[in-house]
Design an enzyme around this catalytic site. Structure first.
Site: not given
Ligand code: TYM
Length: 325
Positions: A110, A191, A194
């Site tokens: 990023k 991957k 959004k």
């Molecule tokens: P985020 O918001 O990007 O994604 C939320 C969840 O969706 C999963 N995910 C995917 N799984 C499969 N294929 C994809 N293309 C894909 N895109 C997203 C992510 O692995 C995630 O599980 N840093 C985290 C948010 C967060 C978090 C936490 C997660 C903040 N605090 C504590 C777990 C525990 C994030 O940006 O996820």
């Protein structure tokens, strides 16, 4: 019962990567003493319009409920409604090292090519560790891209416990066998996300059926013409097989043997996704008509979360030597 915690960024409507990689698992583990959080503070690490943030936060919460989270069963809340997250994050920043944060893949990705990045982009994984450790979490259902962040959360818990005495539960990631890394339909080497790629490469849980079919029909494959599960050599076709596997519960290698043409495979992927997502889309529409109900759910969730967060934070404060208040 092992405590479950996970979080999602407030990016508005969920895409199928979020759903298959994470949120569908959340619905399955919600009966195990589970907390799920829309991590609105994390969104501030990048440039975001305040009105957009407000709207997307509620839309994300709606997407979670529509995906099967029952607010009477699990605790659903907004990160910023529980100030303990940021306070614990500070204590953990004083445990983490600059070097290990700088090496995080997401920070490098990023931050790449940017003249200036927010300091919070560097410390983001520490806030994420705080989200998890605050609730004595054992299991964190996430997609594959969060593994490295989970490792950091574990390292910080172990280091803190070693330095100050047993304080935190050391959490474990729970990554699904299929669907943990749904790829962009237009750029299958990346991957689905959004924040990157074109709209055509991403299927939202609120896309109408004809839109889903159009996106799958136009998904990038290759010129070989044979259906094989081979993510390295055939990323586009393998992604379609993974999607079908995630929808049907069968293995992608087994599914591959049933198809001789890409168009037949695409038709079944599209039909499967349409059927899977139709009830979610209907529920999103229903919930969007009643923002008051969603606000009430989040308020109740935050009260429950705070009651659990407070004792852990007090323990951590005492462990490092802060004077009790
Ligand atoms: P985020 O918001 O990007 O994604 C939320 C969840 O969706 C999963 N995910 C995917 N799984 C499969 N294929 C994809 N293309 C894909 N895109 C997203 C992510 O692995 C995630 O599980 N840093 C985290 C948010 C967060 C978090 C936490 C997660 C903040 N605090 C504590 C777990 C525990 C994030 O940006 O996820």
């Amino acid at each position: 019962m092992p405590r479950v915690f996970s979080g999602i960024q407030p990016s508005g409507s969920l895409h199928v990567g979020n759903y298959l990689g994470a949120v569908r698992q959340w619905a399955r583990t919600q009966h195990q003493d589970a907390l799920y959080c829309v991590v609105d503070l994390h969104a501030l690490t990048l440039d975001i319009d305040p009105a957009d943030l407000r709207r997307r936060t509620i839309d994300t919460a709606i997407g979670l409920i529509a995906s099967g989270l029952d607010p009477d069963v699990c605790t659903l809340f907004l990160q910023s409604h529980v100030p303990e997250h940021t306070e614990l994050s500070w204590l953990l920043e004083c445990t983490a090292s600059y070097g290990e944060l700088r090496r995080m893949t997401q920070f490098k990705e990023k931050g790449a090519g940017q003249e200036s990045v927010r300091a919070s982009l560097l410390t983001y994984p520490v806030l994420m560790a705080a989200d998890i450790l605050l609730y004595d979490t054992s299991l964190v259902p996430v997609g594959d891209d969060q593994r490295q962040h989970l490792e950091l959360a574990r390292d910080l818990a172990i280091r803190f416990n070693g330095r100050y005495g047993e304080t935190f539960v050391v959490p474990e990631a729970q990554v699904p066998a299929v669907g943990s890394r749904v790829m962009d339909l237009q750029e299958p080497g990346r991957k689905m996300s959004k924040s990157a790629g074109s709209d055509l490469g991403r299927i939202s849980i609120t896309d109408p059926p004809e839109e889903i079919s159009r996106k799958v029909r136009r998904a990038v494959t290759d010129t070989e013409g044979t259906v094989r599960y081979d993510p390295a050599d055939k990323p586009g076709v393998s992604n379609l097989l993974e999607l079908l596997a995630a929808v049907s519960g069968e293995r992608p290698e087994v599914l591959a043997r049933r198809y001789t043409t890409y168009s037949a495979l695409k038709k079944d992927v599209a039909d499967g996704l349409v059927e899977l997502l139709a009830p979610l889309r209907a529920r999103v529409r229903e919930l969007s008509r009643d923002p008051g109900e969603v606000a009430a759910i989040l308020e109740k969730g935050a009260a429950r979360a705070r009651a659990l967060a407070e004792p852990t934070l007090s323990r951590a404060r005492a462990a490092v030597g802060l004077t009790p208040r």
